[in-house]
Write a protein that holds these residues in place. Structure first.
Motif, PDB file in Angstrom:
ATOM      1  N   HIS A   5      46.619  33.756  35.768  1.00 18.72           N
ATOM      2  CA  HIS A   5      45.545  33.849  34.774  1.00 18.72           C
ATOM      3  C   HIS A   5      44.289  33.134  35.262  1.00 18.72           C
ATOM      4  O   HIS A   5      43.183  33.679  35.190  1.00 18.72           O
ATOM      5  N   TRP A   6      44.456  31.921  35.793  1.00 19.88           N
ATOM      6  CA  TRP A   6      43.297  31.164  36.281  1.00 19.88           C
ATOM      7  C   TRP A   6      42.647  31.852  37.486  1.00 19.88           C
ATOM      8  O   TRP A   6      41.414  31.930  37.576  1.00 19.88           O
ATOM      9  N   TYR A  38      40.656  34.738  36.311  1.00 25.24           N
ATOM     10  CA  TYR A  38      39.341  34.341  35.782  1.00 25.24           C
ATOM     11  C   TYR A  38      38.365  34.087  36.927  1.00 25.24           C
ATOM     12  O   TYR A  38      37.197  34.502  36.862  1.00 25.24           O
ATOM     13  N   LEU A  95      35.701  24.763  30.217  1.00 23.71           N
ATOM     14  CA  LEU A  95      36.576  25.853  30.652  1.00 23.71           C
ATOM     15  C   LEU A  95      38.065  25.495  30.535  1.00 23.71           C
ATOM     16  O   LEU A  95      38.864  26.342  30.111  1.00 23.71           O
ATOM     17  N   ARG A 111      40.584  28.723  30.404  1.00 24.90           N
ATOM     18  CA  ARG A 111      40.204  29.628  31.481  1.00 24.90           C
ATOM     19  C   ARG A 111      40.408  29.025  32.865  1.00 24.90           C
ATOM     20  O   ARG A 111      40.493  29.747  33.851  1.00 24.90           O
ATOM     21  N   HIS A 168      43.228  41.024  35.327  1.00 25.95           N
ATOM     22  CA  HIS A 168      42.801  40.025  34.353  1.00 25.95           C
ATOM     23  C   HIS A 168      41.985  40.670  33.237  1.00 25.95           C
ATOM     24  O   HIS A 168      42.187  40.365  32.048  1.00 25.95           O
ATOM     25  N   GLU A 197      42.972  40.781  29.247  1.00 23.31           N
ATOM     26  CA  GLU A 197      42.087  40.219  28.225  1.00 23.31           C
ATOM     27  C   GLU A 197      41.776  41.255  27.153  1.00 23.31           C
ATOM     28  O   GLU A 197      41.727  40.930  25.963  1.00 23.31           O
TER      29      GLU A 197
END
Length: 651
Positions: free
Chosen positions: A332-333, A336, A589, A594, A634, A638
């Motif tokens: 996920h990171w 981002y 963040l 994020r 990603h 989202e």
């Protein structure tokens, strides 16, 4: 320094585990090279193998065949161009020796160059000064050392990724590249070069071609030789030996043809090995249970690479640095970060720009909220922590005023040319004076300070004027309150600009021995910024405290002085590269999920796992295809996460 960096990157990308894949090539086609002077190193139509564990004699001869050295490397995505140029750079360094006269090879990611905005020479100078800050120091003739090295052609510019330049700029970029007299090695995919080349390119060149099954077998089965070319092992239907034998014996089967096509590029071969090295059976790639087209199979390997990388234990790290990063959260990171790079149209993860993926309004709110909260809390100091309605109102007004003031300044600097102030400083603090630098920077910093003070004074003045007007005071008092804060703002701004201008006399360019890693550049900026805001906050606090003391007495003056000093220091800090890093990347963040809290440790760990790589003062994904795929996944996740919420809201 360059050689050490290249060696470290090879280790992080595990290029020698178990050994580098050989690359196959052919000379640039006759159509592309028609009419050009082909040097002695390559003959049109020739082909061969480039073993990366041996000196690249063919490339060296082609590069040296022109004056100055010119070489073009074409290839599809993942064909091994990036690995090849690193081995080429290492060869040139070894041939040059520590005191050689040949130019030093330096790799530049070309994707961020806009030939309409800056020339190639100036762009190279800027990149050298960013990645090697000591080269920004004054050299012969008043030029920086980076300028001097480029102008005297002491740098062999290895330009990686011509195809990654923005659409519409390739033709202009190729004309500029062909016109400069610098030694250059250029990499690209074929379509972008062909579309930009109205005539032949002034480079000798090679084009990387597909790997063979023998090449792949030697990498996936080290020490076992090529696949046997007989029936698959009777002992089972698993493992790379079984897979490679089946690809040889049944090339026309759809699943075999698909996997064979995927395993023609080094990137996919390396991903396939990384994904299946932890016990996952590669025979599943032939069962029909995996994706059924070449593109979806490649996406499958890209998707599986990050979980496989985070399942690996980094035994090379010291015990004190072992840290567990959950694979799903890491994906996920990283997604981002990939989306952030796509938005900025760059490959460089620059710590000073990480917060810019947020909208400008979000950055203004975040900076204003942090500054306002701390300033509001400090307002309690003059009252001796005796809470009353008056203290609560004043505290709220200070929070609102300082938050709005520095939030507006954040937006103003980000949306104008003054946004360059968010670039990391290449300076360190020293004791010796530097009058020349003071003369160059005094007036610009005073102007910047006055502009900031004007915004501060107007916002604070309006806020207090509204408060006085609501309280029922005469309009003359309202006007006087506004003017008081307006003058305070100008005075604080003038003092801040003057102090920062004079402080350039104790700034010096980062020394040669300083590392160019992102973490060390961040550390140097932290020291510089903390010194600057400490001095400016102290001056502002003393000045304001003296004025208040003369009017209201010592006790109140001390409290107001401390409040003003901390407010100016904190607000000024948010207007620097390091301050924005703290507010947005280390606080905002992570709070919104994020990025992780320990961003630096996470980026370093991703480099150790081969997901990212370090390129001078920045990080990059190991390959553009991995970046693009992670951004795509990603974004899809989202959108899927938002859709149920929207559906719930409608119902």
């Amino acid at each position: 320094m360059v050689g050490g960096f290249l060696k470290r990157e090879e280790e992080q990308l595990r290029l020698w585990d178990p050994a580098p894949l050989p690359l196959r090539f052919r000379a640039v086609s006759a159509e592309l090279a028609a009419g050009c002077n082909i040097g002695p190193g390559l003959r049109t139509g020739s082909s061969g193998v480039l073993p990366l564990d041996q000196p690249l004699k063919v490339l060296a001869a082609a590069y040296e065949g022109k004056e100055p050295g010119r070489l073009l490397v074409l290839g599809t995505a993942g064909s091994g161009k990036t690995v090849l140029i690193r081995r080429f750079a290492m060869d040139r360094l070894k041939a040059r020796g520590p005191y050689g006269k040949d130019p030093v090879p330096v790799i530049f990611s070309l994707g961020s160059w806009d030939p309409h905005k800056t020339s190639l020479r100036n762009w190279l100078i800027g990149r050298l000064e960013r990645d090697y800050p000591f080269l920004a120091g004054d050299g012969p003739g008043g030029r920086s050392w980076a300028d001097t090295l480029v102008m005297t052609e002491c740098v062999l510019a290895i330009l990686d990724g011509f195809d990654e330049i923005a659409d519409g700029l390739h033709e202009k970029a190729l004309r500029d590249l062909s016109a400069v007299t610098l030694p250059v090695l250029l990499t690209s995919r074929r379509p972008e070069i062909e579309a930009a080349a109205k005539s032949c390119v002034s480079f000798d060149g090679i084009e990387l071609t597909d790997l063979t099954l023998d090449d792949v077998a030697g990498y996936l089965l080290p020490g076992a030789g090529a696949a046997r070319g007989t029936d698959p092992p009777a002992t089972g239907t698993a493992g790379w030996e079984y897979v490679l034998n089946r690809l040889r014996l049944h090339p026309d089967e759809p699943e075999c043809a698909r996997l064979t096509a995927v395993l023609t590029t080094p990137l996919m071969v390396e991903l396939a090995r990384a994904v299946h090295r932890s016990g996952r059976d590669p025979a599943r790639l032939l069962t029909g249970r995996e994706p059924d087209t070449r593109e979806t199979l490649e996406d499958h390997l890209l998707d599986r690479f990050v979980p496989a990388a985070y399942a690996r234990f980094l035994s090379a790290r010291s015990d004190g640095k072992h840290r567990t990063w959950p694979a799903e959260r890491s994906r996920h990171w990283l997604g981002y970060l990939a989306t952030h790079l796509r938005q900025l149209d760059t490959h460089d993860i620059e710590w000073w720009r990480l917060g810019t993926a947020m909208s400008l309004s979000s950055r203004m709110v975040a900076s204003g909220a942090v500054t306002g909260f701390v300033s509001g809390v400090l307002t309690v100091l003059p009252s001796g922590f005796l809470i009353s309605w008056h203290v609560i109102i004043v505290t709220f007004l200070n929070m609102l005023g300082s938050g709005l003031a520095f939030g507006f300044l954040q937006g103003l600097m980000s949306s104008t040319a003054a946004g360059g102030g968010f670039q990391p400083s290449r300076m360190r603090i020293r004791i010796r004076g530097g009058s020349k630098r003071v003369k160059q920077n005094l007036l610009p910093r005073i102007r910047s300070g006055l502009a900031g003070g004007l915004v501060f004074g107007v916002v604070y003045g309006l806020g207090n004027a509204v408060y006085v007007a609501v309280a029922g005071f005469p309009w003359l008092n309202v006007f006087l309150v506004f003017m008081d804060w307006f003058l305070v703002g100008l005075g604080v701004g003038l003092g801040t600009g003057l102090v920062l201008g004079l402080m350039t006399g104790v700034e010096a360019v980062i020394e040669t021995k300083t590392s160019v890693s992102p973490a060390d550049l961040l550390k140097t900026n932290r020291t510089t910024v903390l010194t600057q805001i400490l001095v400016t906050g102290l001056i502002a606090g003393i000045g304001f405290g003296v004025v208040v003391t003369a009017i209201n007495g010592f006790a109140i003056g001390v409290g107001h002085g401390i409040t003003m000093g901390v407010m100016v220091a904190l607000g000024s800090c948010t207007l620097t590269a390091w301050g924005r890093w703290i507010v947005l990347v280390r606080l905002w963040l992570p709070l919104t999920g994020r990025l992780p809290w320990a961003v630096n440790a996470f980026l370093d760990d991703a480099c150790q796992r081969g997901v990212l790589r370090q390129a001078g003062a920045v990080h990059q994904f190991r390959h553009a295809r991995l970046r693009d795929r992670m951004a795509e996944v990603h974004g899809r996740r989202e959108r899927e996460r938002e859709q149920p919420a929207e559906a719930t809201g409608v119902s």
